[in-house]
Design an enzyme around this catalytic site. Sequence first.
Site, mmCIF file in Angstrom:
data_model
loop_
_atom_site.group_PDB
_atom_site.id
_atom_site.type_symbol
_atom_site.label_atom_id
_atom_site.label_comp_id
_atom_site.label_asym_id
_atom_site.label_seq_id
_atom_site.Cartn_x
_atom_site.Cartn_y
_atom_site.Cartn_z
ATOM 1 C CG ASP A 63 -0.341 -0.581 2.466
ATOM 2 O OD1 ASP A 63 0.900 -0.570 2.571
ATOM 3 O OD2 ASP A 63 -1.073 -1.062 3.338
ATOM 4 C CG HIS A 134 -6.123 -2.291 8.583
ATOM 5 N ND1 HIS A 134 -6.353 -1.133 9.302
ATOM 6 C CD2 HIS A 134 -4.774 -2.430 8.548
ATOM 7 C CE1 HIS A 134 -5.201 -0.609 9.679
ATOM 8 N NE2 HIS A 134 -4.225 -1.380 9.245
ATOM 9 C CD GLU A 139 -8.969 0.859 7.691
ATOM 10 O OE1 GLU A 139 -8.938 -0.153 8.404
ATOM 11 O OE2 GLU A 139 -8.430 1.933 8.025
HETATM 12 C C1 F6R Z 1 1.133 -1.385 6.065
HETATM 13 C C2 F6R Z 1 -0.003 -2.284 6.197
HETATM 14 C C3 F6R Z 1 -0.890 -2.219 7.398
HETATM 15 C C4 F6R Z 1 -0.123 -2.407 8.694
HETATM 16 C C5 F6R Z 1 -1.071 -2.292 9.879
HETATM 17 C C6 F6R Z 1 -0.349 -2.463 11.195
HETATM 18 O O1 F6R Z 1 1.831 -1.639 4.862
HETATM 19 O O2 F6R Z 1 -0.219 -3.054 5.327
HETATM 20 O O3 F6R Z 1 -1.863 -3.224 7.286
HETATM 21 O O4 F6R Z 1 0.484 -3.654 8.681
HETATM 22 O O5 F6R Z 1 -1.680 -1.045 9.863
HETATM 23 O O6 F6R Z 1 0.504 -1.380 11.397
HETATM 24 P P1 F6R Z 1 1.615 -1.414 12.540
HETATM 25 O O7 F6R Z 1 2.566 -2.476 12.169
HETATM 26 O O8 F6R Z 1 2.229 -0.050 12.487
HETATM 27 O O9 F6R Z 1 0.891 -1.704 13.803
#
Ligand code: F6R
Length: 255
Positions: A63, A134, A139
């Site tokens: 993303d 997600h 989402e």
């Molecule tokens: C980012 C992504 C998101 C994150 C998720 C968790 O490339 O794909 O799904 O993996 O928002 O974020 P953290 O690791 O910062 O808790």
Amino acid sequence: MEIVIQPTAEAATKIAARLVAGLIRERPAAVLGLATGSTPLLLYRELIAMKLDWSKLTTFNLDEYVGISPQHPQSYRSFMWENLFQHVNVAVKHVNIPDGLANDIPGSCGRYEQKIKGAGGIDLQVLGIGTDGHIGFNEPTSSLSSRTRIKTLTPQTIKDNAHFFGSEKDVPHHVLTMGIGTILEARHCLLLAFGGKKARAIAEAVEGPITSMNPASALQLHPKVTVCLDEAAAAELKLKDYYRWVFDHKPDWQK
Ligand code: F6R
């Protein structure tokens, strides 16, 4: 689904890193799907320390934020360069990240899908999980067969990501993300989650019903998923003792 529970994030990451490194050594021209955020930071550090050969690999990131330039310090392109790509010998032309500044967003998302197909599909997709379940930025209520497209972040995700930007008001509201359908086509999915904040989302994803209210639950439909957790992220799993037993008693051929 294989659920691996380790005492710490470091220990869980070591197992994940062995898995990624195994693929890179076995298939030097493999296609890796990569994630950003706090969760994979340890994994990238571990992979860098392993001094693997990235020269023939192709990578696709899940993303990117819409409307911020690739040079913005919080763009996922900057994140990947800072935390992984500048430390390994990846070929720049083999790195793929959705274009958050594309004029024609649907066209650019369609081309991203075509590029993944053209590369032969993703061998191993690294995933984190949001506190709302997600994966990528799919989402809650995202279609379980969705493809790469634009999505609007939930207020919860904006809050969760505010620490990267310094304040909630600076977090972009829109993102481009591979869809759940795109992710499910990867040949192997490697989901990492650490810390008590992820415990509910993990329990629902692994043991709850398959529902777009927890997009990660779609991984139950995938034939090959490895979930690497620390104790805190595993805390709400009903069958955690069973998962531990399974991991500790793997037959030799499966180790
Ligand atoms: C980012 C992504 C998101 C994150 C998720 C968790 O490339 O794909 O799904 O993996 O928002 O974020 P953290 O690791 O910062 O808790």
